[in-house]
Design a protein around this motif. Structure first.
Motif, mmCIF file in Angstrom:
data_model
loop_
_atom_site.group_PDB
_atom_site.id
_atom_site.type_symbol
_atom_site.label_atom_id
_atom_site.label_comp_id
_atom_site.label_asym_id
_atom_site.label_seq_id
_atom_site.Cartn_x
_atom_site.Cartn_y
_atom_site.Cartn_z
ATOM 1 N N TYR A 196 0.801 -1.195 0.094
ATOM 2 C CA TYR A 196 -0.164 -0.148 -0.117
ATOM 3 C C TYR A 196 0.942 1.250 -0.116
ATOM 4 N N ARG A 256 -3.796 7.379 -3.387
ATOM 5 C CA ARG A 256 -3.528 6.055 -2.668
ATOM 6 C C ARG A 256 -3.494 4.913 -3.446
ATOM 7 N N THR A 257 -2.886 3.924 -3.116
ATOM 8 C CA THR A 257 -2.971 2.395 -3.663
ATOM 9 C C THR A 257 -3.084 1.488 -2.440
ATOM 10 N N GLY A 258 -3.483 0.307 -2.560
ATOM 11 C CA GLY A 258 -3.614 -0.664 -1.624
ATOM 12 C C GLY A 258 -4.386 -0.497 -0.586
ATOM 13 N N GLN A 259 -4.530 -1.584 0.475
ATOM 14 C CA GLN A 259 -5.357 -1.545 1.596
ATOM 15 C C GLN A 259 -4.409 -0.868 2.828
ATOM 16 N N ILE A 260 -4.544 0.369 2.938
ATOM 17 C CA ILE A 260 -3.828 1.187 3.658
ATOM 18 C C ILE A 260 -4.406 0.805 5.312
#
Length: 636
Positions: free
Chosen positions: A547, A558-562
């Motif tokens: 993330y 943003r990217t991914g599961q933060i």
């Protein structure tokens, strides 16, 4: 308050006179006055009556200060006041100076246009002062009627042009005479060939004071020891300055700290020379021949060792070594400091200090380590006090108060004012379960994947650009210091990064995370000169980014599961709140990853460094950039 009029002049002046008479060679040629004084063992004159004193005050137009009046009742004048006043005035010769020397004009010429009343009053003493020097080596002694305390005492000022120093002030005439007695002792403490040994009740008392202070220092009562040594040093007693300088050096003082006599002694030189030359190595850029002055009396072997040590300290290769269990602790402390754990390094030294053994009776503390490039930055005045308060050298004393640690167990200190110099941006990489020395293999190009010897941040930056011939606007290779960021993590830190370019930035997290986890942080939330605040966080595992988010230009990408604890929406609710997000973000990172960065090592210590691969992608077709190549002709 001790009133100066209570000073007992008679025994003081008698002792001084006897000491002076005994210090003279029997066969030396001397003036008739000096020979008469030697024969009667008295440097003074008959006492002045109250009537004679009153007549002098009537002539002068005011009452004289108490300590001078009481002195006159014992001796109406004095010979050999210190080393440079041949005759000091009594009732007949005391007179207003009235700028007879012309010094008021000279001192006023040196005043700046914005000089205040106190400075102008100081220059005017040559007009208003009561002159006491009658015969001297161009040494002026004045009582100042406008510098008067609550007891009616006037301050004494002395000045000699050959000293190249401002006038020296003494609180009253009694303090001045005590200082002149000390000056007399200092000048006699080391007799020339053919002169009698200077030994008397005063020297015996002071030498006993020095020996007691030495033992008190080893027991940890350094403050009492320092006071006693300072008193003996004012009388020029051998050992006092050399012992006192060891205490002063541990407190961080370096001015005029030369370990008198001891540094020139081959027994103590291995410990004291490094501490002596460290300051010179840090601040001297010219001729080093004056080092021989500090080592006067030393043999050729000690002088050669001093210059060899100076070169080692200058080039960063000096390595402090000690014997026995303390020496083993030194090696462990150096390894801890090497990777940034300066608090643990200090505790390692302090835990072993009680078993440290001095090189000789006049060795008060381990000192050579202050010149070690890794151990030297551990010293602070507070830590110096802890070391001096620790019983050592076979002595027993009270347990010292431990100095507070210098490293917070978090990342939030980075958000503090001047936490990392004057820079508003910093970046770092955290890698789990990897040793610091392995970070270049993950973050650098193959030809750069080696660690440079430990340096300060300033030294490392200077080295990185020294001789560099090509500079590119697209290549952002970071100069990174490495160390440990807790029990499970290592760090690579850059406190002076290039400007952040969101469009071309490439996080090194994925490359760093092969077989483990890695975290990348780049913060620029404190801005200046119209810069926009930004913040980047990315986390990767086993070579894959998990993330990331970047806040820049008022927007968050943003990217991914933060993780919720790191969700940027919690910190960047509005553009106006962005500068306040730095500390809570760093606190959240501390909690999520259980990491910290060593503040003292990063800001004041020395760490290994390397140059990473670029944090930006190569330019694409149509993108412009600049490359500057320097071509220095070494022949000019």
């Amino acid at each position: 308050m001790t009133r100066t009029t209570a000073f007992n002049w008679q025994p003081f002046l008698l002792r001084w006179s006897e000491e002076w008479a005994d210090s003279l060679p029997d066969d030396a040629t001397r003036s008739a006055e000096d020979e008469a004084a030697r024969q009667v063992r008295w440097l003074g004159f008959p006492p002045a009556s109250e009537e004679r004193i009153a007549a002098t005050e009537e002539r002068l137009g005011r009452r004289m200060p108490p300590s001078y009046r009481e002195f006159l009742k014992v001796s109406d004048g004095w010979q050999h006041a210190g080393g440079f006043v041949r005759l000091l005035a009594g009732t007949t010769d005391a007179r207003w100076h009235n700028n007879e020397s012309g010094l008021a004009d000279m001192f006023e010429e040196y005043l700046d246009d914005d000089a205040g009343p106190a400075e102008r009053r100081a220059a005017d003493i040559w007009r208003r002062g009561l002159q006491l020097d009658v015969v001297s080596d161009i040494t002026h002694v004045l009582l100042d009627p406008e510098d008067m305390d609550e007891d009616g005492e006037w301050a004494v000022y002395t000045w000699a042009s050959w000293r190249a120093a401002p006038p020296e002030r003494y609180a009253n005439f009694g303090a001045f005479m005590r200082a002149m007695h000390q000056e007399f002792h200092s000048l006699r403490a080391r007799p020339d060939d053919g002169e009698p040994e200077f030994v008397n009740d005063t020297t015996r008392e002071l030498d006993a004071l020095v020996e007691g202070a030495r033992l008190e220092a080893l027991r940890g009562d350094w403050e009492r020891a320092e006071q006693a040594l300072d008193e003996a040093r004012r009388y020029g007693r051998p050992r006092a300055a050399g012992l006192g300088d060891q205490i002063r050096r541990m407190l961080g003082q370096t001015y005029m700290v030369v370990f008198e006599d001891l540094a020139a002694d081959s027994q103590y030189a291995p410990e004291l020379l490094p501490a002596l030359v460290a300051e010179r190595a840090a601040h001297s850029y010219g001729d080093d021949s004056s080092l021989k002055f500090d080592l006067r009396g030393a043999g050729d072997d000690v002088v050669s060792l001093a210059y060899a040590t100076l070169e080692q300290v200058r080039d960063g290769t000096y390595r402090y070594m000690a014997s026995g269990p303390f020496g083993e602790a030194v090696e462990r402390a150096r390894e801890l400091a090497r990777w940034g754990d300066t608090d643990a390094a200090w505790r390692t030294l302090m835990d072993a200090l009680p078993v440290w053994r001095p090189l000789g009776p006049d060795h008060l503390a381990p000192l050579g380590w202050v010149a070690d490039p890794l151990l030297g930055p551990l010293l602070t005045p507070e830590r110096g006090r802890e070391l001096l308060s620790t019983p050592r050298g076979g002595q027993v004393g009270e347990e010292p108060v431990r100095a507070a640690g210098l490293d917070p167990d978090n990342l939030a200190w980075l958000a503090g004012p001047d936490a990392h110099g004057n820079h508003t941006s910093y970046r770092f990489v955290l890698v789990e379960a990897v040793e610091p020395e392995d970070l270049p293999g993950r973050l650098a190009d193959a030809n750069e994947a080696t660690l440079v010897a430990p340096m300060t941040a300033h030294e490392a930056r200077h080295r990185s650009v020294n001789g560099q011939r090509e500079f590119s606007s697209y290549d952002d290779r970071a100069l990174m210091a490495v160390g440990r960021a807790g029990s499970r993590w290592s760090f690579a830190f850059d406190g002076a990064p290039a400007p952040f370019d969101r469009q071309r930035f490439v996080s090194p997290a994925a490359d760093a995370s092969t077989g483990t986890r890695a975290v990348v942080v780049w913060s620029g939330l404190r801005t200046r000169d119209g810069q926009q605040p930004f913040f980047h966080l990315s986390a990767a595992q086993d070579g894959t980014e998990q993330y990331a988010f970047t806040y820049a230009d008022g927007e968050t990408h943003r990217t991914g599961q933060i993780p919720r604890a790191l969700d940027p929406d919690r910190f960047f609710a509005s553009r106006q709140e962005a500068p306040e997000a730095e500390r809570p973000l760093l606190e959240a990172l501390t909690d999520v990853f259980d990491v910290h960065l060593p503040r003292h090592a990063i800001t004041h210590g020395r760490l290994h460094t390397f140059t990473s691969h670029s944090w930006t992608r190569p330019p694409e077709n149509g993108e412009t950039y600049a490359v500057i190549r320097m071509n220095w002709d070494t022949g000019h």
